[in-house]
Design a protein around this motif. Structure first.
Motif, mmCIF file in Angstrom:
data_model
loop_
_atom_site.group_PDB
_atom_site.id
_atom_site.type_symbol
_atom_site.label_atom_id
_atom_site.label_comp_id
_atom_site.label_asym_id
_atom_site.label_seq_id
_atom_site.Cartn_x
_atom_site.Cartn_y
_atom_site.Cartn_z
ATOM 1 N N SER A 78 -50.518 -23.259 -59.884
ATOM 2 C CA SER A 78 -51.745 -22.697 -60.449
ATOM 3 C C SER A 78 -52.387 -21.695 -59.503
ATOM 4 C CB SER A 78 -52.729 -23.815 -60.789
ATOM 5 O OG SER A 78 -53.048 -24.570 -59.620
ATOM 6 N N THR A 79 -52.366 -21.988 -58.207
ATOM 7 C CA THR A 79 -52.963 -21.056 -57.247
ATOM 8 C C THR A 79 -52.162 -19.762 -57.188
ATOM 9 O OG1 THR A 79 -51.710 -22.135 -55.478
ATOM 10 C CG2 THR A 79 -53.982 -22.863 -55.835
ATOM 11 N N ARG A 81 -50.535 -18.456 -59.713
ATOM 12 C CA ARG A 81 -50.814 -17.704 -60.934
ATOM 13 C C ARG A 81 -52.032 -16.821 -60.763
ATOM 14 N NH1 ARG A 81 -50.042 -22.939 -63.653
ATOM 15 N NH2 ARG A 81 -47.914 -23.060 -64.435
ATOM 16 N N GLU A 82 -53.103 -17.382 -60.252
ATOM 17 C CA GLU A 82 -54.331 -16.602 -60.093
ATOM 18 C C GLU A 82 -54.153 -15.496 -59.055
ATOM 19 O OE1 GLU A 82 -56.779 -16.762 -62.103
ATOM 20 O OE2 GLU A 82 -55.783 -18.412 -63.132
ATOM 21 N N GLN A 83 -53.465 -15.815 -57.970
ATOM 22 C CA GLN A 83 -53.232 -14.815 -56.929
ATOM 23 C C GLN A 83 -52.361 -13.688 -57.467
ATOM 24 O OE1 GLN A 83 -51.402 -16.377 -53.381
ATOM 25 N NE2 GLN A 83 -51.805 -14.534 -52.184
ATOM 26 N N ALA A 85 -51.993 -12.735 -60.658
ATOM 27 C CA ALA A 85 -52.761 -11.940 -61.625
ATOM 28 C C ALA A 85 -53.641 -10.930 -60.912
ATOM 29 C CB ALA A 85 -53.599 -12.860 -62.508
ATOM 30 N N SER A 86 -54.228 -11.339 -59.800
ATOM 31 C CA SER A 86 -55.077 -10.437 -59.021
ATOM 32 C C SER A 86 -54.246 -9.299 -58.440
ATOM 33 C CB SER A 86 -55.772 -11.208 -57.896
ATOM 34 O OG SER A 86 -56.516 -10.343 -57.067
ATOM 35 N N LEU A 107 -48.012 -13.958 -66.664
ATOM 36 C CA LEU A 107 -48.849 -13.507 -65.546
ATOM 37 C C LEU A 107 -49.499 -12.172 -65.858
ATOM 38 C CD1 LEU A 107 -49.246 -15.134 -62.920
ATOM 39 C CD2 LEU A 107 -47.196 -15.792 -64.188
ATOM 40 N N ARG A 110 -52.349 -13.001 -68.053
ATOM 41 C CA ARG A 110 -53.439 -13.558 -67.251
ATOM 42 C C ARG A 110 -54.210 -12.445 -66.549
ATOM 43 N NH1 ARG A 110 -54.138 -18.865 -65.790
ATOM 44 N NH2 ARG A 110 -52.101 -19.345 -66.691
ATOM 45 N N ALA A 111 -53.509 -11.344 -66.251
ATOM 46 C CA ALA A 111 -54.161 -10.196 -65.614
ATOM 47 C C ALA A 111 -54.864 -9.313 -66.637
ATOM 48 C CB ALA A 111 -53.129 -9.376 -64.847
ATOM 49 N N VAL A 131 -51.789 -18.967 -71.674
ATOM 50 C CA VAL A 131 -52.952 -18.165 -71.261
ATOM 51 C C VAL A 131 -53.951 -18.156 -72.420
ATOM 52 C CG1 VAL A 131 -53.733 -15.956 -70.337
ATOM 53 C CG2 VAL A 131 -51.391 -16.717 -69.901
#
Length: 206
Positions: A78-79, A81-83, A85-86, A107, A110-111, A131
């Protein structure tokens, strides 16, 4: 100058899904391929190959980025995924295209990149399931294995050859005719005319 293609590597990434694209990008000798990890620590691909990332995702040179590739893989945290997407948003907003295959496609959603461009993936419904904020259902094309639209390349896990073709086209490698011959060769084992001629000559000589 945008001359560097970055490919994300992580524990469990599907190396074969991007191998053909990477090989074709390197062939002309005009592009640099660099692996980017979440850290610089070695990772193990799904095929068992150990890769030492050239740099971390926080070290990407956005001015040099010509493309960012996200391979598939079943060990996304999960971490991560967010990283990721950023990172995708940073690269895309800096003016470079992004490409994803298989589990890399969500991904991009998610972005926020799949809401307004034509795209594909593994199967209809997967992206929305993974998502919840995804609103690009009407843009999803279930009839292709890979597609490029608006600087975003997406592909099914079954479409690694089509994925490579879209990347080749996006980077404007070869001319249109050669790209079509390349696709026929790798997809259908149909050699281009110049190779077919050589094969006939060899057979006749024998």
């Amino acid at each position: 100058m945008r001359d560097t293609m970055y490919v994300l590597v992580f524990d469990g990434f599907a190396d074969w899904q991007v191998a053909l694209a990477l090989a074709e990008v390197r062939r002309p000798g005009e592009w640099e391929v660099r692996s980017a990890g979440f850290t610089r620590e070695p990772v193990m691909s799904m095929s068992g190959l150990q890769v030492v990332p050239d740099l971390s995702v926080d070290e990407l040179d956005l001015d040099a980025a010509a493309l960012l590739i996200l391979p598939g893989g079943h060990l996304w945290l999960s971490t991560q995924r967010e990283q990721t997407a950023s990172v995708v948003r940073r690269v895309y907003e800096a003016g470079a295209p992004v490409a994803a295959i298989d589990q890399g496609v969500p991904l991009l959603a998610r972005a926020g990149l799949l809401d307004h461009c034509r795209h594909t993936g593994n199967w209809a419904g997967q992206i929305g399931r993974e998502v919840p904020a995804y609103s690009g259902h009407d843009q999803y094309d279930a009839h292709v294995l890979a597609v490029s639209d608006g600087g975003v390349i997406t592909a099914s896990h079954l479409g690694s050859i089509e994925f490579a073709r879209e990347i080749i086209h996006t980077l404007d490698l070869y001319n249109a005719s050669d790209r079509e011959h390349w696709y026929r060769l790798f997809k259908h084992a149909v050699p281009p005319p110049w190779l077919a001629g050589e094969r006939v000559d060899i057979v006749q000589a024998a």
